[in-house]
Structure formats: structure tokens, C-alpha cells
Write an enzyme that holds these catalytic residues in place. Structure first.
Site, PDB file in Angstrom:
ATOM      1  N   ASP A  18     101.257 119.769  16.332  1.00 34.23           N
ATOM      2  CA  ASP A  18     101.292 120.657  15.089  1.00 34.23           C
ATOM      3  C   ASP A  18     102.631 120.537  14.222  1.00 34.23           C
ATOM      4  OD1 ASP A  18     100.329 122.003  12.924  1.00 34.23           O
ATOM      5  OD2 ASP A  18     100.712 124.155  13.896  1.00 34.23           O
ATOM      6  N   GLY A  19     102.697 120.207  12.928  1.00 35.63           N
ATOM      7  CA  GLY A  19     103.647 120.232  12.078  1.00 35.63           C
ATOM      8  C   GLY A  19     103.867 118.977  11.436  1.00 35.63           C
ATOM      9  N   ASN A  20     102.925 118.205  11.517  1.00 35.17           N
ATOM     10  CA  ASN A  20     103.132 117.145  10.693  1.00 35.17           C
ATOM     11  C   ASN A  20     103.133 116.946   9.142  1.00 35.17           C
ATOM     12  OD1 ASN A  20     102.784 115.655  13.346  1.00 35.17           O
ATOM     13  ND2 ASN A  20     100.382 115.157  12.951  1.00 35.17           N
ATOM     14  N   HIS A  35     101.653 112.297   9.367  1.00 33.24           N
ATOM     15  CA  HIS A  35     100.809 111.941  10.594  1.00 33.24           C
ATOM     16  C   HIS A  35     101.081 110.394  11.186  1.00 33.24           C
ATOM     17  CE1 HIS A  35      98.311 115.355   9.809  1.00 33.24           C
ATOM     18  NE2 HIS A  35      97.913 114.943   8.676  1.00 33.24           N
ATOM     19  N   ARG A  69      89.644 119.425   6.096  1.00 28.97           N
ATOM     20  CA  ARG A  69      90.926 118.733   5.116  1.00 28.97           C
ATOM     21  C   ARG A  69      90.298 117.789   4.070  1.00 28.97           C
ATOM     22  NH1 ARG A  69      96.012 118.716   8.827  1.00 28.97           N
ATOM     23  NH2 ARG A  69      95.629 120.836   9.912  1.00 28.97           N
ATOM     24  N   LEU A 129      99.188 107.233  34.696  1.00 26.43           N
ATOM     25  CA  LEU A 129      99.128 108.566  33.788  1.00 26.43           C
ATOM     26  C   LEU A 129      97.489 108.560  33.070  1.00 26.43           C
ATOM     27  CD1 LEU A 129     100.203 111.036  32.056  1.00 26.43           C
ATOM     28  CD2 LEU A 129     101.137 109.305  30.326  1.00 26.43           C
TER      29      LEU A 129
HETATM   30  C1  FPP Z   1      98.546 118.885  12.684  1.00 35.31           C
HETATM   31  O1  FPP Z   1      99.632 119.042  12.051  1.00 35.31           O
HETATM   32  C2  FPP Z   1      98.179 117.646  13.269  1.00 35.31           C
HETATM   33  C3  FPP Z   1      97.076 116.871  12.924  1.00 35.31           C
HETATM   34  C4  FPP Z   1      96.051 117.716  12.583  1.00 35.31           C
HETATM   35  C5  FPP Z   1      96.715 115.681  13.454  1.00 35.31           C
HETATM   36  C6  FPP Z   1      97.767 115.237  14.672  1.00 35.31           C
HETATM   37  C7  FPP Z   1      97.417 113.858  15.099  1.00 35.31           C
HETATM   38  C8  FPP Z   1      98.582 112.991  15.317  1.00 35.31           C
HETATM   39  C9  FPP Z   1      99.864 113.388  15.646  1.00 35.31           C
HETATM   40  C10 FPP Z   1      98.133 111.737  15.824  1.00 35.31           C
HETATM   41  C11 FPP Z   1      96.842 111.356  16.353  1.00 35.31           C
HETATM   42  C12 FPP Z   1      96.665 110.267  16.854  1.00 35.31           C
HETATM   43  C13 FPP Z   1      95.799 109.287  17.303  1.00 35.31           C
HETATM   44  C14 FPP Z   1      96.077 108.113  18.039  1.00 35.31           C
HETATM   45  C15 FPP Z   1      94.475 109.825  17.240  1.00 35.31           C
HETATM   46  P1  FPP Z   1      99.361 119.456  10.660  1.00 35.31           P
HETATM   47  O2  FPP Z   1      99.058 118.589   9.444  1.00 35.31           O
HETATM   48  O3  FPP Z   1      98.407 120.531  10.404  1.00 35.31           O
HETATM   49  O4  FPP Z   1     100.656 119.968  10.209  1.00 35.31           O
HETATM   50  P2  FPP Z   1     101.281 121.153   9.116  1.00 35.31           P
HETATM   51  O5  FPP Z   1     100.883 122.580   9.779  1.00 35.31           O
HETATM   52  O6  FPP Z   1     102.624 121.040   9.041  1.00 35.31           O
HETATM   53  O7  FPP Z   1     100.420 120.844   7.895  1.00 35.31           O
END
Ligand code: FPP
Length: 248
Positions: A18-20, A35, A69, A129
């Protein structure tokens, strides 16, 4: 901080990445940049798991709720398995990482499904893994699916009772160990429909770090905290158990 080869290391680590979005926002960038960075960060955590000797890593990449989203963001998230495979394919082979998706792949775009299936097929023989990629995954949907599978067997007269083992064997994760350590980044303290059945006795660890900033040393810190925890699985500690025996 951690002895390499320490006993009692988690066999299976699961992470809510979480947190992208916030990572991108803090830099004045579009959410997609977060992301992208988040997907790139998967490599550091995979490498750290290999270094530690972890056997199973589950990453929550797309939840059944993420369809809510904006279309543009969903489209970008659907492109990530392909981008990931293109970028990391040689490493998955070099490191002998098996990739298995958990989630409903029948509802995702055909090209995304195709690349995930190719990644699974091409890495199927590896065991160093196992990377379980939770994609279009939801814990409740998974349990409902298991119930439906069991109802079919019941109706066919193949079952007389339904045990916990029957349920576990009807989940996407059938045959894999439950997570020992479940980590959530991004300073949120909830499970968000992740591995609801499987996490019954997982140790939980919450990190304030946003996922793109969560690196190898952060994973080690989480594992060090895990090693300090006492897992009782509903029983008693060894000390209090023997104390009780003495008292009887
Ligand atoms: C939540 O952060 C994250 C997601 C919904 C997507 C996570 C996906 C990845 C890190 C990469 C996936 C990779 C592959 C290969 C499938 P958010 O966007 O909700 O963060 P926020 O709470 O800061 O808005």
C-alpha cells in the site's frame, strides 16, 4: 541485525503493497508513477526474500475492490504483469522463482491473463522461491468460491462432512502453507480482504513506509520483530504449560 540462517524464520511472508498513490502525490506525480515505482520495488523484496531463504512470498497486486478506481488507473494496473515480466523475466529464471497467480483471472483482460499464464508456465519448475501474485483477488470471494466448490461435491455425494482441511483445499492457496508473517505498508491498519482464511494465525506487522520506499532492510526489520514474537496458536506458552503441569 538478523543472523543469516536463523532458525524460526517465516516460511511464508505476505505483503499488502500500500501507498503507491501517496508516494506519487508527495512528488507531484500522477498515481501511475507510484504504481510503476511500486512494481519496480517488487524486485528488492524478492531479492531480500531469496537472501533470507524465505520459501513463499505473496504480494497483493490487485484486489477485487480495485475495479472501483478510475478506468485509466485500472488499465494501468492491468498492464503491470506484462511490464513486470518483460523487465524481470531473466531474473525470475536466474533466481529460480516460480510465479503463481491467486485470484479470478477469468475477469481480467485477455492479454493480462495470457501474460500471467505464460509467466506461470515458464517458471513452473522453480522452487527456490514461490511468488504468489494476488491479482483480482478478494478473500471473501475466495471463501465463497470454496463454499461453492464444496457444495458441488456435497451434492454429488462426495462429502459427508466439511472440515477446515476441505475448505483450505478449495481455496486458491490449496497446497501452500499459510502466511507466518503478514506485512502491510503505507501506515494503514487493516487487512483489506487479503488472505482472510489463511491469516488466522499470521503475525501482523504494520509499516509506516509507503510501498515504493519499503526496501530490503525494512523487510529484515519486520522479520526481526516476527522472531521476537511468541506464536501460541491458541495454546499456552511452553513456560506456562510446564508451570501448569507442576501445579496440577
Ligand atoms: C495500493 O496502493 C496498491 C495497489 C492498488 C497496487 C499495487 C500494485 C503494485 C505495487 C504492483 C503490481 C505489480 C504486478 C506485477 C502485478 P494505493 O494506490 O492504494 O496507495 P495510496 O493508498 O497511497 O493511494
Amino acid at each position: 541485525m538478523l543472523d543469516k540462517g536463523s532458525s524460526g524464520l517465516p516460511r511464508h511472508i505476505a505483503i499488502v503493497m500500500d501507498g503507491n498513490g501517496r508516494w506519487a502525490q508527495l512528488r507531484g506525480l500522477p498515481r501511475m508513477a507510484g504504481h510503476r515505482q511500486g512494481a519496480e520495488n517488487m524486485r528488492s523484496i524478492i531479492e531480500e526474500c531469496l537472501e533470507l531463504g524465505i520459501s513463499f512470498l505473496t504480494l497483493y497486486a490487485f484486489s477485487t475492490e480495485n475495479w472501483k478506481r478510475p478506468a485509466e488507473e485500472v488499465e494501468y494496473l492491468m498492464s503491470l504483469p506484462g511490464r513486470f515480466y518483460e523487465r524481470e523475466r531473466h531474473l525470475l529464471h536466474q533466481y529460480q522463482v516460480r510465479v503463481i497467480a491467486i485470484g479470478n483471472l477469468d475477469e481480467i483482460p485477455a492479454d493480462t491473463k495470457e501474460v500471467i499464464e505464460r509467466m506461470q508456465a515458464e517458471t513452473a519448475a522453480y522452487r527456490r522461491l514461490t511468488l504468489l501474485l494476488a491479482f483480482n483477488y478478494g478473500g471473501r470471494a475466495e471463501i465463497a468460491m470454496a463454499a461453492e466448490r464444496l457444495a458441488v461435491k456435497w451434492q454429488a455425494g462426495e462429502l459427508e462432512t466439511i472440515t477446515e482441511e476441505d475448505v483450505a483445499n478449495s481455496l486458491y492457496t490449496a497446497g501452500f502453507p499459510d502466511p507466518d508473517l503478514l506485512i502491510r505498508c503505507g501506515n494503514e491498519m487493516r487487512l483489506s480482504n487479503f488472505l482472510l482464511w489463511q491469516s488466522a494465525y499470521a503475525e501482523l506487522y504494520f509499516s509506516e513506509k509507503l510501498w515504493p520506499d519499503f526496501k530490503g532492510p525494512d523487510l529484515r526489520r519486520a522479520v526481526a520483530v516476527y522472531l521476537q514474537r511468541e506464536r501460541r496458536f491458541g495454546g499456552l506458552t511452553l513456560n506456562s504449560a510446564s508451570q501448569q503441569e507442576e501445579e496440577v
